[in-house]
Scaffold this motif. Structure first.
Motif, PDB file in Angstrom:
ATOM      1  N   SER A  66       0.819  -1.221   0.000  1.00  0.00           N
ATOM      2  CA  SER A  66       0.000   0.000   0.000  1.00  0.00           C
ATOM      3  C   SER A  66       0.850   1.267   0.000  1.00  0.00           C
ATOM      4  N   ALA A  67       2.142   1.134   0.298  1.00  0.00           N
ATOM      5  CA  ALA A  67       3.035   2.300   0.303  1.00  0.00           C
ATOM      6  C   ALA A  67       3.717   2.513  -1.044  1.00  0.00           C
ATOM      7  N   GLU A  68       3.531   1.586  -1.981  1.00  0.00           N
ATOM      8  CA  GLU A  68       4.255   1.667  -3.248  1.00  0.00           C
ATOM      9  C   GLU A  68       3.831   2.855  -4.094  1.00  0.00           C
ATOM     10  N   GLN A  69       2.531   3.040  -4.283  1.00  0.00           N
ATOM     11  CA  GLN A  69       2.077   4.133  -5.155  1.00  0.00           C
ATOM     12  C   GLN A  69       2.402   5.508  -4.582  1.00  0.00           C
ATOM     13  N   PRO A  70       2.183   5.741  -3.286  1.00  0.00           N
ATOM     14  CA  PRO A  70       2.608   7.038  -2.729  1.00  0.00           C
ATOM     15  C   PRO A  70       4.100   7.309  -2.921  1.00  0.00           C
ATOM     16  N   LEU A  71       4.931   6.274  -2.810  1.00  0.00           N
ATOM     17  CA  LEU A  71       6.367   6.436  -3.034  1.00  0.00           C
ATOM     18  C   LEU A  71       6.641   6.820  -4.484  1.00  0.00           C
ATOM     19  N   LEU A  72       6.004   6.122  -5.420  1.00  0.00           N
ATOM     20  CA  LEU A  72       6.202   6.416  -6.835  1.00  0.00           C
ATOM     21  C   LEU A  72       5.730   7.829  -7.175  1.00  0.00           C
ATOM     22  N   ASP A  73       4.608   8.244  -6.597  1.00  0.00           N
ATOM     23  CA  ASP A  73       4.080   9.589  -6.852  1.00  0.00           C
ATOM     24  C   ASP A  73       5.032  10.657  -6.333  1.00  0.00           C
ATOM     25  N   TRP A  74       5.589  10.425  -5.156  1.00  0.00           N
ATOM     26  CA  TRP A  74       6.527  11.385  -4.542  1.00  0.00           C
ATOM     27  C   TRP A  74       7.776  11.529  -5.392  1.00  0.00           C
ATOM     28  N   LEU A  75       8.294  10.418  -5.854  1.00  0.00           N
ATOM     29  CA  LEU A  75       9.480  10.450  -6.706  1.00  0.00           C
ATOM     30  C   LEU A  75       9.176  11.106  -8.054  1.00  0.00           C
ATOM     31  N   ALA A  76       8.013  10.796  -8.622  1.00  0.00           N
ATOM     32  CA  ALA A  76       7.639  11.356  -9.922  1.00  0.00           C
ATOM     33  C   ALA A  76       7.516  12.873  -9.858  1.00  0.00           C
ATOM     34  N   ALA A  77       7.113  13.398  -8.691  1.00  0.00           N
ATOM     35  CA  ALA A  77       6.982  14.843  -8.512  1.00  0.00           C
ATOM     36  C   ALA A  77       8.337  15.520  -8.350  1.00  0.00           C
ATOM     37  N   GLY A  78       9.387  14.730  -8.206  1.00  0.00           N
ATOM     38  CA  GLY A  78      10.727  15.289  -8.052  1.00  0.00           C
ATOM     39  C   GLY A  78      11.017  15.815  -6.667  1.00  0.00           C
ATOM     40  N   ARG A  87      12.435  -0.328  -1.924  1.00  0.00           N
ATOM     41  CA  ARG A  87      12.164   0.344  -0.648  1.00  0.00           C
ATOM     42  C   ARG A  87      10.880  -0.191  -0.012  1.00  0.00           C
ATOM     43  N   ALA A  88       9.921  -0.508  -0.843  1.00  0.00           N
ATOM     44  CA  ALA A  88       8.626  -0.981  -0.343  1.00  0.00           C
ATOM     45  C   ALA A  88       8.516  -2.501  -0.368  1.00  0.00           C
ATOM     46  N   ARG A  89       9.615  -3.179  -0.690  1.00  0.00           N
ATOM     47  CA  ARG A  89       9.593  -4.633  -0.786  1.00  0.00           C
ATOM     48  C   ARG A  89      10.794  -5.227  -0.058  1.00  0.00           C
ATOM     49  N   PRO A  90      10.716  -5.311   1.263  1.00  0.00           N
ATOM     50  CA  PRO A  90      11.850  -5.807   2.051  1.00  0.00           C
ATOM     51  C   PRO A  90      12.346  -7.180   1.623  1.00  0.00           C
ATOM     52  N   ALA A  91      11.440  -8.050   1.201  1.00  0.00           N
ATOM     53  CA  ALA A  91      11.850  -9.402   0.818  1.00  0.00           C
ATOM     54  C   ALA A  91      12.621  -9.420  -0.500  1.00  0.00           C
ATOM     55  N   GLU A  92      12.520  -8.351  -1.301  1.00  0.00           N
ATOM     56  CA  GLU A  92      13.333  -8.237  -2.507  1.00  0.00           C
ATOM     57  C   GLU A  92      14.687  -7.604  -2.173  1.00  0.00           C
ATOM     58  N   ALA A 116      20.238   2.366   3.627  1.00  0.00           N
ATOM     59  CA  ALA A 116      19.852   1.598   2.445  1.00  0.00           C
ATOM     60  C   ALA A 116      18.411   1.971   2.106  1.00  0.00           C
ATOM     61  N   PRO A 117      17.910   1.485   0.956  1.00  0.00           N
ATOM     62  CA  PRO A 117      16.534   1.836   0.569  1.00  0.00           C
ATOM     63  C   PRO A 117      15.485   1.167   1.440  1.00  0.00           C
ATOM     64  N   VAL A 118      15.199   1.770   2.574  1.00  0.00           N
ATOM     65  CA  VAL A 118      14.250   1.220   3.543  1.00  0.00           C
ATOM     66  C   VAL A 118      13.212   2.294   3.878  1.00  0.00           C
ATOM     67  N   LEU A 119      11.943   1.921   3.883  1.00  0.00           N
ATOM     68  CA  LEU A 119      10.878   2.861   4.285  1.00  0.00           C
ATOM     69  C   LEU A 119      10.764   2.835   5.807  1.00  0.00           C
ATOM     70  N   GLU A 120      11.667   3.541   6.442  1.00  0.00           N
ATOM     71  CA  GLU A 120      11.793   3.450   7.902  1.00  0.00           C
ATOM     72  C   GLU A 120      10.536   3.890   8.644  1.00  0.00           C
ATOM     73  N   VAL A 121       9.992   5.030   8.271  1.00  0.00           N
ATOM     74  CA  VAL A 121       8.815   5.541   8.990  1.00  0.00           C
ATOM     75  C   VAL A 121       7.620   4.622   8.767  1.00  0.00           C
ATOM     76  N   GLU A 122       7.477   4.108   7.568  1.00  0.00           N
ATOM     77  CA  GLU A 122       6.384   3.178   7.268  1.00  0.00           C
ATOM     78  C   GLU A 122       6.485   1.924   8.135  1.00  0.00           C
ATOM     79  N   LEU A 123       7.671   1.358   8.221  1.00  0.00           N
ATOM     80  CA  LEU A 123       7.872   0.169   9.046  1.00  0.00           C
ATOM     81  C   LEU A 123       7.667   0.478  10.525  1.00  0.00           C
ATOM     82  N   ALA A 124       8.138   1.646  10.960  1.00  0.00           N
ATOM     83  CA  ALA A 124       7.954   2.040  12.361  1.00  0.00           C
ATOM     84  C   ALA A 124       6.475   2.168  12.697  1.00  0.00           C
ATOM     85  N   ALA A 125       5.703   2.762  11.779  1.00  0.00           N
ATOM     86  CA  ALA A 125       4.276   2.953  12.017  1.00  0.00           C
ATOM     87  C   ALA A 125       3.542   1.614  12.033  1.00  0.00           C
ATOM     88  N   ARG A 126       3.899   0.717  11.140  1.00  0.00           N
ATOM     89  CA  ARG A 126       3.213  -0.571  11.059  1.00  0.00           C
ATOM     90  C   ARG A 126       3.517  -1.468  12.261  1.00  0.00           C
TER      91      ARG A 126
END
Length: 366
Positions: free
Chosen positions: A39-51, A66-71, A151-161
């Motif tokens: 669920s965090a993937e699209q917001p991440l892509l949108d943020w990056l696309a906006a520069g 960043r949104a796929r720890p197992a990868e 490294a590419p980790v969504l730290e705040v997302e993981l902390a919140a979850r």
């Protein structure tokens, strides 16, 4: 006893002891998150696309890892999350007001609170590794990797979850017990530890952080344009600082804490139990002229083992030049000494620093 049940019992034992081990190592709280961050993937892509990431190309280079720890770390099934308070142990109760008051003294240099002590990357990495070692003693060899803003980790997302807090409107993690004055770190593991529950957000209708931002970098709740953020400008920005943001920087020379100072939850900010984050002299209250006098060798000596060293002497001087210009514009009492110090270093400076020196001198009151 079957091998499977033995492993399960060992994992259950680790889950019971994890908090105790972590607190002994100086962590404020531990959580366990799942690896499904889809669920965090699209917001991440949108943020990056906006520069909005600006020159931080590394944030885009790893794509959705960043949104796929197992990868990112194959075999990962859980992420152990940790937060560690960083307010120095001796911080007085009125520390927030003290930090605001420093902005009214234009000749004083402000370094973000988190960067006044030892480099947090080193502190957290060592202690997360120690925690992983303790887990290994309990369960035997296991697959893991330690991260702390490295490294590419969504730290705040993981902390919140995982219940360490919730995402504040300034995009930082917030805790009812610790405000936002803490670092985050993670251990990606191949152990199916029991998950910890997320907490309810508690920002409500408050927008104090948005209103406090000097450059309006928080565009809307939970949406930060890093290119406008003073922390980004003073640390990540490689070239000239855009002219339109220089006056707003005031006397902040490394980072900015304004959105955190404005947040009501930081009245609960915890003091660190470690001496690593105690303020190093003179970063807690140095004068701009004192820091401007550092040559590169002095800069490297004074910042050894600290986070500031990563920006290098040139960016340090660039930031100081802007702050000196703002002090001149504010009519600082030692304006004559500031102008003389800037002029004395102009010709020997790099083109980047020289451009900021010229801007600074142009700010002097007629």
């Amino acid at each position: 006893m079957s091998q499977g049940s033995g492993v399960e019992q060992a994992i259950a034992r680790v889950a019971r002891q994890l908090d105790g081990w972590a607190h002994t190592l100086g962590f404020s709280q531990i959580g366990v998150a799942d690896v499904d961050l889809s669920s965090a993937e699209q917001p991440l892509l949108d943020w990056l696309a906006a520069g909005f990431h600006g020159e931080m190309g590394y944030m885009q280079a790893h794509g959705l890892k960043r949104a796929r720890p197992a990868e990112l770390v194959p075999g990962t099934v859980r992420v152990i999350t940790a937060r560690m308070a960083y307010l120095p142990l001796g911080t007085a109760e009125g520390w927030v007001e003290h930090e605001w008051q420093r902005q009214e003294r234009p000749g004083e240099a402000i370094v973000s609170v988190y960067a006044r002590g030892r480099d947090y990357h080193k502190v957290l990495r060592q202690r997360l590794q120690a925690l992983a070692d303790q887990i290994a003693e309990a369960v035997g060899p296991f697959g893991y990797r330690v991260f702390t803003d490295s490294a590419p980790v969504l730290e705040v997302e993981l902390a919140a979850r995982s219940g360490l807090g919730w995402r504040g409107k300034h995009t930082l993690a917030l805790s009812r017990e610790g405000g936002s004055m803490f670092f985050l770190g993670e251990i990606f593991v191949d152990l199916a530890l029991p998950l910890t529950e997320p907490v309810t957000p508690h920002c409500g209708s408050c927008e104090a952080c948005i209103q406090a931002c000097p450059t309006q970098a928080i565009l809307t709740p939970y949406q930060l344009d890093a290119r406008r953020c003073i922390s980004y400008l003073t640390i990540e920005q490689g070239g000239p600082i855009p002219v339109e943001f220089r006056r707003a920087m005031g006397n902040r020379i490394y980072g900015c804490d304004d959105c955190q100072l404005a947040c009501p939850w930081n009245k609960y900010a915890q003091r660190s139990t470690l001496p690593d984050f105690d303020e190093r002299e003179p970063l807690g209250g140095a004068q701009l002229l004192e820091l401007w006098a550092w040559n590169e060798a002095e800069f490297l000596r004074r910042t050894e083992g600290g986070a500031i060293r990563r920006i290098g002497h040139e960016r340090w001087r660039r930031n100081l030049a802007v702050a000196l210009g703002n002090a001149l514009a504010a009519g600082a009492v030692d304006a004559a000494a500031m102008k003389a110090a800037l002029v004395a270093e102009r010709e020997a400076s790099s083109p980047l620093v020289r451009e900021h020196i010229d801007w600074a001198l142009a700010q002097a009151a007629p």
